[in-house]
Design an enzyme around this catalytic site. Sequence first.
Site, PDB file in Angstrom:
ATOM      1  N   ASN A  21       0.808  -1.229   0.000  1.00 41.39           N
ATOM      2  CA  ASN A  21       0.000   0.000   0.000  1.00 41.39           C
ATOM      3  C   ASN A  21       0.841   1.279   0.000  1.00 41.39           C
ATOM      4  O   ASN A  21       0.462   2.273  -0.622  1.00 41.39           O
ATOM      5  CB  ASN A  21      -1.011  -0.009   1.158  1.00 41.39           C
ATOM      6  CG  ASN A  21      -0.350   0.005   2.509  1.00 41.39           C
ATOM      7  OD1 ASN A  21       0.714  -0.571   2.697  1.00 41.39           O
ATOM      8  ND2 ASN A  21      -0.958   0.679   3.454  1.00 41.39           N
ATOM      9  N   GLY A  67       2.041  -5.975   7.248  1.00 42.15           N
ATOM     10  CA  GLY A  67       1.134  -6.643   6.315  1.00 42.15           C
ATOM     11  C   GLY A  67      -0.132  -7.060   7.027  1.00 42.15           C
ATOM     12  O   GLY A  67      -0.497  -6.502   8.076  1.00 42.15           O
ATOM     13  N   THR A 103      -3.037  -9.324   9.075  1.00 45.05           N
ATOM     14  CA  THR A 103      -3.038 -10.026  10.363  1.00 45.05           C
ATOM     15  C   THR A 103      -2.857 -11.535  10.175  1.00 45.05           C
ATOM     16  O   THR A 103      -2.109 -12.179  10.935  1.00 45.05           O
ATOM     17  CB  THR A 103      -4.341  -9.703  11.124  1.00 45.05           C
ATOM     18  OG1 THR A 103      -4.326  -8.296  11.403  1.00 45.05           O
ATOM     19  CG2 THR A 103      -4.465 -10.469  12.416  1.00 45.05           C
ATOM     20  N   THR A 142      -1.283 -13.080   7.770  1.00 46.98           N
ATOM     21  CA  THR A 142       0.129 -13.327   7.433  1.00 46.98           C
ATOM     22  C   THR A 142       0.980 -13.187   8.699  1.00 46.98           C
ATOM     23  O   THR A 142       1.923 -13.965   8.909  1.00 46.98           O
ATOM     24  CB  THR A 142       0.620 -12.331   6.360  1.00 46.98           C
ATOM     25  OG1 THR A 142      -0.359 -12.213   5.345  1.00 46.98           O
ATOM     26  CG2 THR A 142       1.939 -12.759   5.766  1.00 46.98           C
ATOM     27  N   GLU A 184       3.470  -5.291  12.304  1.00 44.32           N
ATOM     28  CA  GLU A 184       2.535  -4.170  12.102  1.00 44.32           C
ATOM     29  C   GLU A 184       1.435  -4.697  11.210  1.00 44.32           C
ATOM     30  O   GLU A 184       1.668  -4.933  10.012  1.00 44.32           O
ATOM     31  CB  GLU A 184       3.254  -2.999  11.419  1.00 44.32           C
ATOM     32  CG  GLU A 184       4.436  -2.447  12.191  1.00 44.32           C
ATOM     33  CD  GLU A 184       4.013  -1.773  13.483  1.00 44.32           C
ATOM     34  OE1 GLU A 184       2.847  -1.385  13.624  1.00 44.32           O
ATOM     35  OE2 GLU A 184       4.871  -1.663  14.378  1.00 44.32           O
ATOM     36  N   CYS A 191      -3.390   1.559   6.382  1.00 46.56           N
ATOM     37  CA  CYS A 191      -3.814   0.839   7.585  1.00 46.56           C
ATOM     38  C   CYS A 191      -4.411   1.788   8.616  1.00 46.56           C
ATOM     39  O   CYS A 191      -5.124   1.368   9.509  1.00 46.56           O
ATOM     40  CB  CYS A 191      -2.621   0.100   8.178  1.00 46.56           C
ATOM     41  SG  CYS A 191      -1.237   1.194   8.480  1.00 46.56           S
ATOM     42  N   GLU A 195       7.333   0.596  16.011  1.00 41.86           N
ATOM     43  CA  GLU A 195       8.374   1.160  15.155  1.00 41.86           C
ATOM     44  C   GLU A 195       8.539   2.637  15.531  1.00 41.86           C
ATOM     45  O   GLU A 195       7.879   3.143  16.414  1.00 41.86           O
ATOM     46  CB  GLU A 195       7.962   1.002  13.683  1.00 41.86           C
ATOM     47  CG  GLU A 195       7.808  -0.445  13.265  1.00 41.86           C
ATOM     48  CD  GLU A 195       7.596  -0.628  11.765  1.00 41.86           C
ATOM     49  OE1 GLU A 195       6.647  -0.047  11.214  1.00 41.86           O
ATOM     50  OE2 GLU A 195       8.393  -1.353  11.141  1.00 41.86           O
TER      51      GLU A 195
HETATM   52  P1  NAD Z   1       0.193  -9.350   3.109  1.00 41.34           P
HETATM   53  O1  NAD Z   1       0.208  -9.818   4.515  1.00 41.34           O
HETATM   54  O2  NAD Z   1      -0.519 -10.168   2.101  1.00 41.34           O
HETATM   55  O3  NAD Z   1       1.684  -9.206   2.544  1.00 41.34           O
HETATM   56  C1  NAD Z   1       2.643  -8.375   3.166  1.00 41.34           C
HETATM   57  C2  NAD Z   1       4.027  -8.880   2.809  1.00 41.34           C
HETATM   58  O4  NAD Z   1       4.220 -10.159   3.407  1.00 41.34           O
HETATM   59  C3  NAD Z   1       4.252  -9.073   1.315  1.00 41.34           C
HETATM   60  O5  NAD Z   1       5.580  -8.724   0.996  1.00 41.34           O
HETATM   61  C4  NAD Z   1       4.031 -10.566   1.137  1.00 41.34           C
HETATM   62  O6  NAD Z   1       4.672 -11.110   0.008  1.00 41.34           O
HETATM   63  C5  NAD Z   1       4.630 -11.098   2.426  1.00 41.34           C
HETATM   64  N1  NAD Z   1       4.137 -12.425   2.826  1.00 41.34           N
HETATM   65  C6  NAD Z   1       2.951 -12.987   2.554  1.00 41.34           C
HETATM   66  N2  NAD Z   1       2.895 -14.237   3.088  1.00 41.34           N
HETATM   67  C7  NAD Z   1       4.069 -14.432   3.731  1.00 41.34           C
HETATM   68  C8  NAD Z   1       4.612 -15.511   4.488  1.00 41.34           C
HETATM   69  N3  NAD Z   1       3.934 -16.644   4.690  1.00 41.34           N
HETATM   70  N4  NAD Z   1       5.847 -15.364   5.005  1.00 41.34           N
HETATM   71  C9  NAD Z   1       6.539 -14.226   4.827  1.00 41.34           C
HETATM   72  N5  NAD Z   1       6.086 -13.182   4.106  1.00 41.34           N
HETATM   73  C10 NAD Z   1       4.859 -13.278   3.576  1.00 41.34           C
HETATM   74  O7  NAD Z   1      -0.346  -7.868   3.154  1.00 41.34           O
HETATM   75  P2  NAD Z   1      -0.653  -6.907   1.942  1.00 41.34           P
HETATM   76  O8  NAD Z   1      -1.920  -7.380   1.294  1.00 41.34           O
HETATM   77  O9  NAD Z   1       0.574  -6.731   1.146  1.00 41.34           O
HETATM   78  O10 NAD Z   1      -0.916  -5.527   2.711  1.00 41.34           O
HETATM   79  C11 NAD Z   1      -2.145  -5.154   3.237  1.00 41.34           C
HETATM   80  C12 NAD Z   1      -2.185  -5.375   4.733  1.00 41.34           C
HETATM   81  O11 NAD Z   1      -1.107  -4.671   5.350  1.00 41.34           O
HETATM   82  C13 NAD Z   1      -3.431  -4.819   5.370  1.00 41.34           C
HETATM   83  O12 NAD Z   1      -3.937  -5.759   6.281  1.00 41.34           O
HETATM   84  C14 NAD Z   1      -2.954  -3.582   6.098  1.00 41.34           C
HETATM   85  O13 NAD Z   1      -3.712  -3.199   7.211  1.00 41.34           O
HETATM   86  C15 NAD Z   1      -1.583  -3.992   6.498  1.00 41.34           C
HETATM   87  N6  NAD Z   1      -0.755  -2.820   6.793  1.00 41.34           N
HETATM   88  C16 NAD Z   1      -0.450  -2.560   8.099  1.00 41.34           C
HETATM   89  C17 NAD Z   1       0.302  -1.438   8.420  1.00 41.34           C
HETATM   90  C18 NAD Z   1       0.670  -1.119   9.847  1.00 41.34           C
HETATM   91  O14 NAD Z   1       1.545  -0.296  10.047  1.00 41.34           O
HETATM   92  N7  NAD Z   1       0.057  -1.742  10.829  1.00 41.34           N
HETATM   93  C19 NAD Z   1       0.748  -0.599   7.401  1.00 41.34           C
HETATM   94  C20 NAD Z   1       0.410  -0.901   6.086  1.00 41.34           C
HETATM   95  C21 NAD Z   1      -0.334  -2.030   5.790  1.00 41.34           C
END
Ligand code: NAD
Length: 481
Positions: free
Chosen positions: A151, A227, A229, A231, A249, A283, A461
């Site tokens: 994002n 990423g 929750t 994951t 996060e 997020c 962070e």
């Molecule tokens: P995602 O969890 O699908 O992927 C995030 C990253 O993790 C990607 O690089 C992905 O390739 C990697 N990944 C996926 N499966 C994995 C595994 N089994 N092992 C290791 N790495 C793995 O998330 P997304 O769809 O890319 O992002 C959207 C999500 O991120 C939303 O839920 C959003 O709320 C969250 N987000 C949170 C924050 C925060 O600061 N809390 C900030 C931005 C986004």
Amino acid sequence: MIHIQNYINGGFTDPIKNEWLDNICPADGLVYGKLPNSCTKDVQIAYEAAHDAYLSWSETSIEKRSAILLKIASLIEANLERFAVAESKDNGKPISVARSIDIPRAASNFRFFSQAITQFYSESHEVRSQKTINYTLRHPLGVVGCISPWNLPLYLLTWKIAPAIATGNCVVAKPSEVTPYTAFLLGEICNEAGLPKGVLNIVHGLGSTTGQAIVGHPNIKAISFTGGTETGKLIAKTAAPFFKKLSLELGGKNPNIIFADCDYNKMLSTSVKSSFSNQGQICLCGSRLFVEASIYEKFKVDFIERVGQLIVGPPSEESTQIGALVSKAHFEKVLSYIDGIDKTQNRVLFGGKRMRIQGHENGYYLSPTIIEVNSNQCKLNQEEIFGPVVTLMPFESDDDVLEMANDVKYGLSATLWTNNLKRSLLFSEQLEAGIVWINTWMQRDLRTPFGGTKSSGVGREGGFEVLRFFTETKNICINYE
Ligand code: NAD
């Protein structure tokens, strides 16, 4: 076609197994590049490069590390337009947003940590009666893993990389496979800035292959992950047997609480932003709007009118305020929430439909969507949609709204609009969230702790918090009697 490669040991390489993924432009749904789907062996090579660089980098003076980080910041700024165009094309976000927010913030991340590291300190504790002095050492961890989402691609990747290398660690990083482009460009910048080879390694690929290989690597000491929750849960499970340090996060479902005594105009324009910035894919977006009953009908009319003025269009156009959603899969997921609403309980007040933009008919455009709900228990209020979809609900009392705001599994951020000081203080204490904004939204100070509670994550962070995360603490006790 763009040919994205891994950045390992200061060079650019293809993946060993020659497996590639498509890079798709959300503005028109077309493939415009290929990126590696790196395997365990690629991650191992990246790890070895990081490991080899570690001894020298961890002993490099703070002044020198700081100067290199500063140079990276300046070079990102000097290449602002190139980065902004790449980010907008990859992610679907309006070019104006990439240019004014994402890329400047990536530069700020390096600039901020280049300075923060010069001010980082440890404690000492003396007990004169016992003639003891304790002092604390904070040493880098070694090789660490940084995994980021799509994002805010460069913004969030550098938010992890900068403090990790500032503290003397070496990094194996993986950006989202959906938005790899700016991370690829970052490698060139790091070489130009004189970052020693191997200090930063960027491997591309799917989470289930490349990401999993990083998290499951026995000698990668810590994982900083942003990423979803679900994951996050998988990562925690994989990392647990190695006792890795984890910073997670995760998702959010943030309340935006609006009281009648607020500064109405400021609240209205900020609420449009907090609902729909970056197509609602932040997020921290406030996706559950709770409005005090006495101003609910007025707010509804005004909010719909303001949201109706937002310009949805191709990300490359300067006038666009809402671009394309990041991918077909995500677009379909967001749309399924709208299509699946229980019409006896919830009502779409605005939007809710795919938009066909002339010349970009296959792009993933969704009009900003406002849905009136009659219970905080509905799926729309309980699950993270992560798109341009918000719900509206009136409330009668402080107690009711506080209960609804907290009655969700997430706890990332909350926004409160009121001019009542006592209420602001009480709510800030009782809201279950890592970040509370009062009469504002998304005003960030990089010194502050950043992170969530409950299913929104573990750890913080930002500022010294993240410098502590990326260091191992050791206490030394000397008796000087
Ligand atoms: P995602 O969890 O699908 O992927 C995030 C990253 O993790 C990607 O690089 C992905 O390739 C990697 N990944 C996926 N499966 C994995 C595994 N089994 N092992 C290791 N790495 C793995 O998330 P997304 O769809 O890319 O992002 C959207 C999500 O991120 C939303 O839920 C959003 O709320 C969250 N987000 C949170 C924050 C925060 O600061 N809390 C900030 C931005 C986004």
